[in-house]
Design an enzyme around this catalytic site. Structure first.
Site, short mmCIF file in Angstrom:
data_model
loop_
_atom_site.label_atom_id
_atom_site.label_comp_id
_atom_site.label_asym_id
_atom_site.label_seq_id
_atom_site.Cartn_x
_atom_site.Cartn_y
_atom_site.Cartn_z
N THR A 54 0.86 -1.19 0.00
CA THR A 54 0.00 0.00 0.00
C THR A 54 0.88 1.23 0.00
O THR A 54 2.02 1.19 0.47
CB THR A 54 -0.92 0.05 1.24
OG1 THR A 54 -1.74 1.21 1.16
CG2 THR A 54 -0.16 0.09 2.55
N SER A 55 0.32 2.34 -0.51
CA SER A 55 1.05 3.60 -0.45
C SER A 55 0.48 4.45 0.69
O SER A 55 0.89 5.58 0.89
CB SER A 55 0.90 4.35 -1.77
OG SER A 55 -0.47 4.64 -1.98
N GLY B 53 -1.64 5.42 6.76
CA GLY B 53 -2.72 5.23 7.75
C GLY B 53 -3.26 3.80 7.70
O GLY B 53 -3.49 3.17 8.73
N LYS B 54 -3.43 3.30 6.48
CA LYS B 54 -3.88 1.92 6.30
C LYS B 54 -2.88 0.94 6.89
O LYS B 54 -3.24 0.01 7.60
CB LYS B 54 -3.92 1.62 4.79
CG LYS B 54 -5.24 1.51 4.18
CD LYS B 54 -5.05 0.95 2.77
CE LYS B 54 -6.14 1.37 1.86
NZ LYS B 54 -6.02 0.82 0.51
N ASP C 54 -8.34 -2.65 -0.95
CA ASP C 54 -8.93 -1.52 -1.64
C ASP C 54 -10.19 -1.14 -0.89
O ASP C 54 -11.02 -2.00 -0.60
CB ASP C 54 -9.27 -1.96 -3.08
CG ASP C 54 -9.39 -0.75 -3.98
OD1 ASP C 54 -8.70 0.25 -3.73
OD2 ASP C 54 -10.18 -0.80 -4.93
N PHE D 51 -7.50 9.10 8.92
CA PHE D 51 -7.04 9.62 7.63
C PHE D 51 -8.23 9.65 6.68
O PHE D 51 -9.34 9.20 7.03
CB PHE D 51 -5.90 8.75 7.09
CG PHE D 51 -6.29 7.34 6.76
CD1 PHE D 51 -6.70 6.99 5.48
CD2 PHE D 51 -6.26 6.35 7.73
CE1 PHE D 51 -7.08 5.69 5.18
CE2 PHE D 51 -6.64 5.04 7.44
CZ PHE D 51 -7.05 4.71 6.16
N GLY D 52 -8.00 10.13 5.50
CA GLY D 52 -9.02 10.11 4.45
C GLY D 52 -10.35 10.72 4.90
O GLY D 52 -10.40 11.84 5.41
N LYS E 264 -11.45 3.34 16.54
CA LYS E 264 -11.86 3.11 15.15
C LYS E 264 -11.49 1.71 14.73
O LYS E 264 -12.24 1.00 14.08
CB LYS E 264 -11.18 4.14 14.22
CG LYS E 264 -11.38 3.81 12.75
CD LYS E 264 -10.49 4.59 11.80
CE LYS E 264 -10.62 4.05 10.38
NZ LYS E 264 -9.64 4.62 9.45
N HIS F 178 -14.39 -1.13 8.90
CA HIS F 178 -14.43 -2.03 7.74
C HIS F 178 -13.10 -2.79 7.63
O HIS F 178 -13.07 -3.97 7.32
CB HIS F 178 -14.70 -1.20 6.48
CG HIS F 178 -13.79 -0.01 6.31
ND1 HIS F 178 -13.58 0.90 7.32
CD2 HIS F 178 -13.00 0.39 5.28
CE1 HIS F 178 -12.72 1.82 6.90
NE2 HIS F 178 -12.35 1.53 5.68
P1 ITT Z 1 -3.43 2.14 -1.73
O1 ITT Z 1 -4.35 1.91 -2.90
O2 ITT Z 1 -2.01 2.39 -2.10
O3 ITT Z 1 -3.55 1.07 -0.68
P2 ITT Z 1 -5.14 4.47 -1.31
O4 ITT Z 1 -5.09 5.60 -0.32
O5 ITT Z 1 -5.19 4.80 -2.76
O6 ITT Z 1 -3.93 3.49 -0.97
P3 ITT Z 1 -7.80 3.21 -1.51
O7 ITT Z 1 -7.81 3.38 -2.98
O8 ITT Z 1 -8.17 1.89 -0.95
O9 ITT Z 1 -6.35 3.54 -0.90
O10 ITT Z 1 -8.67 4.28 -0.75
C1 ITT Z 1 -9.67 5.02 -1.37
C2 ITT Z 1 -9.90 6.30 -0.64
O11 ITT Z 1 -10.66 6.04 0.53
C3 ITT Z 1 -8.62 7.04 -0.20
O12 ITT Z 1 -8.79 8.42 -0.43
C4 ITT Z 1 -8.53 6.75 1.28
O13 ITT Z 1 -7.96 7.84 1.98
C5 ITT Z 1 -10.00 6.56 1.67
N1 ITT Z 1 -10.08 5.59 2.77
C6 ITT Z 1 -9.73 4.27 2.73
N2 ITT Z 1 -9.87 3.71 3.94
C7 ITT Z 1 -10.31 4.69 4.77
C8 ITT Z 1 -10.59 4.76 6.15
O14 ITT Z 1 -10.43 3.72 6.95
N3 ITT Z 1 -11.02 5.92 6.65
C9 ITT Z 1 -11.17 6.99 5.86
N4 ITT Z 1 -10.90 7.04 4.56
C10 ITT Z 1 -10.46 5.89 4.01
#
Ligand code: ITT
Length: 179
Positions: free
Chosen positions: A5-6, A9-10, A63, A138-139, A158, A163
């Site tokens: 992953t990049s 936070g994940k 994902d 994050f996100g 959290k 999920h």
């Molecule tokens: P990788 O594909 O490299 O793993 P990414 O950040 O692109 O990293 P995703 O495509 O899976 O990961 O994530 C889609 C979006 O959803 C991205 O903007 C994340 O920040 C957000 N996201 C994923 N999991 C989240 C979480 O637990 N809480 C809040 N936002 C999340």
């Protein structure tokens, strides 16, 4: 077990859950091109297949996406792009005047075991808040309400209900069964 992953936070959340299962996680911090697809499953499988051409040892990717019910599941598989473009502020704006605020996060893991790809999923239901709240996570965490707190206000809690926690429990239990 190698996790690609990049997203820092994940990785942090995955590592914490792995600890409970006594599984060591090695982080490959790498951005891979995500093909477009109708569903998270389709995207995860296509991405894993591409990576498996290069990486011969077992690995997994995850994902995720935010699905807003009154917007027919938007941004769903486009969550990453939508987060980068309009962000949390943009989502709050889109939802102005909408009373029905139900939403869920979904995570899909694609696991390459050295020969085949298997998928797992996890979902958590909540609501889109009316304002950005909290400094953790994050996100989309600052706009995702779980009960009366956003994920960004929940700190480590959290990771007990998310999920990601749910998909990881399924995935790690299946690894333990095989071991
Ligand atoms: P990788 O594909 O490299 O793993 P990414 O950040 O692109 O990293 P995703 O495509 O899976 O990961 O994530 C889609 C979006 O959803 C991205 O903007 C994340 O920040 C957000 N996201 C994923 N999991 C989240 C979480 O637990 N809480 C809040 N936002 C999340």
């Amino acid at each position: 077990m190698l996790f690609i992953t990049s997203n820092k936070g994940k990785f942090k959340e995955v590592k914490e859950v792995a600890k409970i299962f006594s599984i060591e996680i090695e982080w490959l911090n790498r951005e891979y091109e995500e093909p477009q697809g109708e569903s998270l499953e389709e995207i995860a499988i296509k991405s894993a297949k591409k990576l498996a051409k290069e990486i011969k040892e077992p690995f997994f990717i995850e994902d995720s996406g935010l699905f807003i019910e009154s917007l027919n599941g938007f941004p769903g598989p486009y969550s990453s792009y939508v987060f980068k473009t309009i962000g949390n502020k943009g989502i709050i704006k889109l939802m102005e005047g909408i009373e029905s605020r139900g939403a869920y996060f979904k995570a899909v893991i694609a696991f390459f075991d050295g020969s085949e790809i298997k998928t797992f999923d996890g979902i958590v239901y909540g609501e889109i808040s009316r304002e950005i709240r909290g400094g953790g996570g994050f996100g989309f965490d600052p706009i995702f309400l779980y009960g009366n707190r956003t994920f960004a206000e929940m700190g480590d809690e959290k990771n007990l209900v998310s999920h990601r926690r749910r998909v990881l429990e399924k995935f790690f239990s299946s690894l333990k069964k095989q071991a």
